[in-house]
Design an enzyme around this catalytic site. Structure first.
Site, mmCIF file in Angstrom:
data_model
loop_
_atom_site.group_PDB
_atom_site.id
_atom_site.type_symbol
_atom_site.label_atom_id
_atom_site.label_comp_id
_atom_site.label_asym_id
_atom_site.label_seq_id
_atom_site.Cartn_x
_atom_site.Cartn_y
_atom_site.Cartn_z
ATOM 1 N N ASP A 161 -11.626 -10.412 11.646
ATOM 2 C CA ASP A 161 -11.142 -9.280 10.964
ATOM 3 C C ASP A 161 -12.620 -7.903 10.703
ATOM 4 O O ASP A 161 -12.640 -6.396 11.152
ATOM 5 C CB ASP A 161 -10.445 -9.325 9.404
ATOM 6 C CG ASP A 161 -10.328 -8.809 8.715
ATOM 7 O OD1 ASP A 161 -9.332 -7.225 8.887
ATOM 8 O OD2 ASP A 161 -11.432 -8.094 7.909
ATOM 9 N N LYS A 182 -13.895 -3.656 11.566
ATOM 10 C CA LYS A 182 -14.357 -3.299 10.959
ATOM 11 C C LYS A 182 -15.466 -3.008 11.460
ATOM 12 O O LYS A 182 -16.108 -1.874 11.233
ATOM 13 C CB LYS A 182 -14.302 -3.624 9.332
ATOM 14 C CG LYS A 182 -12.663 -3.936 8.989
ATOM 15 C CD LYS A 182 -13.128 -4.875 7.429
ATOM 16 C CE LYS A 182 -11.443 -4.160 6.941
ATOM 17 N NZ LYS A 182 -11.826 -5.576 5.682
ATOM 18 N N ILE A 240 -14.193 1.723 -1.018
ATOM 19 C CA ILE A 240 -15.781 1.858 -0.218
ATOM 20 C C ILE A 240 -15.369 3.044 0.146
ATOM 21 O O ILE A 240 -15.117 2.691 1.619
ATOM 22 C CB ILE A 240 -16.278 0.699 -0.433
ATOM 23 C CG1 ILE A 240 -16.495 -0.437 -0.835
ATOM 24 C CG2 ILE A 240 -17.693 0.834 0.405
ATOM 25 C CD1 ILE A 240 -16.608 -2.303 -0.740
ATOM 26 N N LYS A 264 -7.158 -0.367 10.630
ATOM 27 C CA LYS A 264 -8.148 -0.794 11.239
ATOM 28 C C LYS A 264 -8.461 -1.623 12.336
ATOM 29 O O LYS A 264 -8.516 -1.516 13.484
ATOM 30 C CB LYS A 264 -9.003 -1.466 10.097
ATOM 31 C CG LYS A 264 -8.461 -3.111 10.175
ATOM 32 C CD LYS A 264 -9.074 -4.031 9.631
ATOM 33 C CE LYS A 264 -8.377 -5.703 9.518
ATOM 34 N NZ LYS A 264 -6.992 -5.805 8.348
ATOM 35 N N VAL A 288 0.924 -0.716 -0.441
ATOM 36 C CA VAL A 288 0.058 -0.160 -0.030
ATOM 37 C C VAL A 288 0.329 1.073 -0.042
ATOM 38 O O VAL A 288 0.403 2.140 -1.274
ATOM 39 C CB VAL A 288 -1.298 0.256 1.573
ATOM 40 C CG1 VAL A 288 -1.384 1.071 0.842
ATOM 41 C CG2 VAL A 288 -2.132 -1.148 1.266
ATOM 42 N N GLY A 308 -3.029 -16.811 -2.689
ATOM 43 C CA GLY A 308 -3.004 -15.262 -2.331
ATOM 44 C C GLY A 308 -3.820 -14.546 -0.973
ATOM 45 O O GLY A 308 -4.308 -13.363 -0.636
ATOM 46 N N GLU A 340 -10.741 6.563 6.013
ATOM 47 C CA GLU A 340 -10.902 6.164 5.402
ATOM 48 C C GLU A 340 -10.606 3.924 4.354
ATOM 49 O O GLU A 340 -10.935 3.889 4.458
ATOM 50 C CB GLU A 340 -11.139 6.408 3.732
ATOM 51 C CG GLU A 340 -12.115 6.074 2.969
ATOM 52 C CD GLU A 340 -13.755 5.912 3.141
ATOM 53 O OE1 GLU A 340 -14.191 5.473 3.704
ATOM 54 O OE2 GLU A 340 -14.136 7.029 3.582
#
Length: 439
Positions: A203, A207, A138, A107, A15, A189, A131
């Site tokens: 996870d 969120k 999204i 997160k 990222v 992956g 975000e």
């Protein structure tokens, strides 16, 4: 002329490297949209020599995330290291205390320490934008915090983990087992070597805790989320769902009830006609139910370097424009406490799969136990065995799959009825129970 926004990036993984590339390649567009240019002036990462395919000439290298966060030469600190604790926590806090704005995709950190960091942002005047922490590309954070600021939210739910959605999609389409699909997801992956954080629902829970805070004005509390994963789902459940007009998804659901805010993550049957049921593979989706408006469903890539980087860039652009939204949509001191809602109080429809003994009185015993708990049945499907086993012997007494769909009832009533059925010894094995989420 307005001075450029000087950005420092901690973390140059998939990222982070993509963010550097996008700022370089989309510089003119960003300047046109923001009214000022955006420049990466400093970075830091665990390895300085790792090949990343980036041209970092002219960009300073900080010794540590904390050094970068406190560098007076940057205006915006971008944290892309990950992890719910150090070094990310101290670095972000230091950046905020020095008056800088912060952008993060973390997160785990926001779910655990978001309130603490939001207070620091409020006190020192910087932005805290995250975000990319939920749903990657999204724009669900901005939608809840800003786009729907004038709308009372009643429910927010969605597919928030691409790994689980990929596995359930493959199981449904190819009739494979959970174990087979998980192994394939790891090979491609989509799943980690240790996949438990994804497939056990944690996870999604992180969120969901963030989304619930934005939707309902509650304090972020992952501990308030009921969590159940997808490893118990069998191909026969997906086949039954198909025949009954449903599809199985791992959903994160936060809903306003008369007893408070219910937050839960679990496999869920959704009507095939719903928008969320159409979302397949690694794609994510979030549906928002607001007072006075039809449900809004946002669909897109919920992970991956390019998708996550696009959300990070959008947050950096907000900083460049001078936008300073409250991190959770309102002052931290006005966020309400939230507690874990006992799942036994949950009310809704249920899918129940039993392996019933093919003996006289079995159906009557099951019906009696359900009636005792005032559970009404919407539909029932019974599949008879072929009559002979592999050796040609009669298997008349072998268990018969019986599938029940209930009308709305309480979780407590369902499990009390099933415990009584098990005591009656008219079923074998453990009943399968999947909650139903209607439109």
């Amino acid at each position: 002329m307005v001075a450029p926004l000087k950005v420092g990036i901690a973390g140059l993984g998939t990222v982070g490297a993509e963010v550097v590339r996008l700022i370089e390649s989309q510089g003119r567009m960003l300047q046109a949209r923001c009214g000022r240019s955006v420049r990466v002036v400093a970075v830091t990462a665990r390895s300085k020599v790792k090949k990343r395919g980036l041209d970092l000439r002219g960009i300073a290298w900080a010794k540590s995330p904390l050094d970068l966060a406190t560098d007076p030469g940057i205006d915006c600190f971008v944290e892309l290291m990950g992890g719910s604790g150090e070094p990310a926590l101290s670095a972000i806090e230091a950046a905020l205390k020095s008056g800088k704005s912060v952008v993060t995709a973390n997160k785990a950190l926001i779910a655990k320490h978001g309130l603490r960091l939001a207070r620091a942002a409020e006190k020192h005047g910087g932005a805290l934008n995250f975000e990319a922490a939920v749903g990657a590309a999204i724009p669900v954070i901005k939608t809840l915090r800003e786009g729907l600021a004038g709308t009372e939210i009643n429910r927010v739910y969605g597919i928030l983990n691409g790994t689980c959605n990929y596995i359930l999609t493959r199981m449904e389409q190819e009739g494979l087992s959970f174990a087979e699909c998980l192994k394939d997801a790891q090979r491609l992956g989509y799943a980690e070597a240790n996949p438990s954080f994804d497939v056990d629902g944690h996870d999604t829970a992180q969120k969901l805790a963030i989304l619930a805070s934005l939707a309902f004005g509650t304090k972020v509390a992952q501990s308030a989320v009921y969590v159940e994963g997808i490893s118990s789902i069998k191909p026969e459940d997906l086949r039954a769902a198909e025949q009954l007009g449903f599809r199985v998804k791992l959903l994160g659901v936060a809903v306003r009830t008369a007893k408070g805010i219910e937050q839960r993550v679990h496999p869920t049957m959704v009507p095939k006609s719903s928008s969320i049921a159409q979302v397949m593979g690694v794609t994510n989706a979030v549906t928002i139910d607001g007072a006075g408006i039809p449900p809004i469903t946002l669909v897109g890539p919920g992970a991956g370097g390019a998708a996550t980087a696009s959300a990070v860039i959008a947050d950096i652009a907000d900083v460049a424009r001078g936008i300073r939204a409250r991190p959770f949509g309102r002052p931290v001191d006005r966020l309400r406490e939230t507690r874990k809602a006992p799942m036994e109080r949950h009310e809704g429809g249920y899918y129940i799969r039993l392996m019933a003994r093919d003996l006289a009185g079995t159906a009557a015993a099951i019906a009696t136990r359900l009636a005792e708990q005032k559970i009404s049945i919407e539909s029932i499907v019974q599949r008879h065995p072929d009559g002979v086993d592999a050796n040609g012997a009669s298997n008349k007494a072998s268990p018969v799959p019986v599938i029940l769909i209930t009308y709305a009832t309480s979780e407590d009533a369902v499990y009390r009825a099933l415990q009584a059925v098990q005591r009656d010894k008219v079923i074998s094995g453990r009943p399968q129970v999947i909650r139903i989420e209607k439109n």
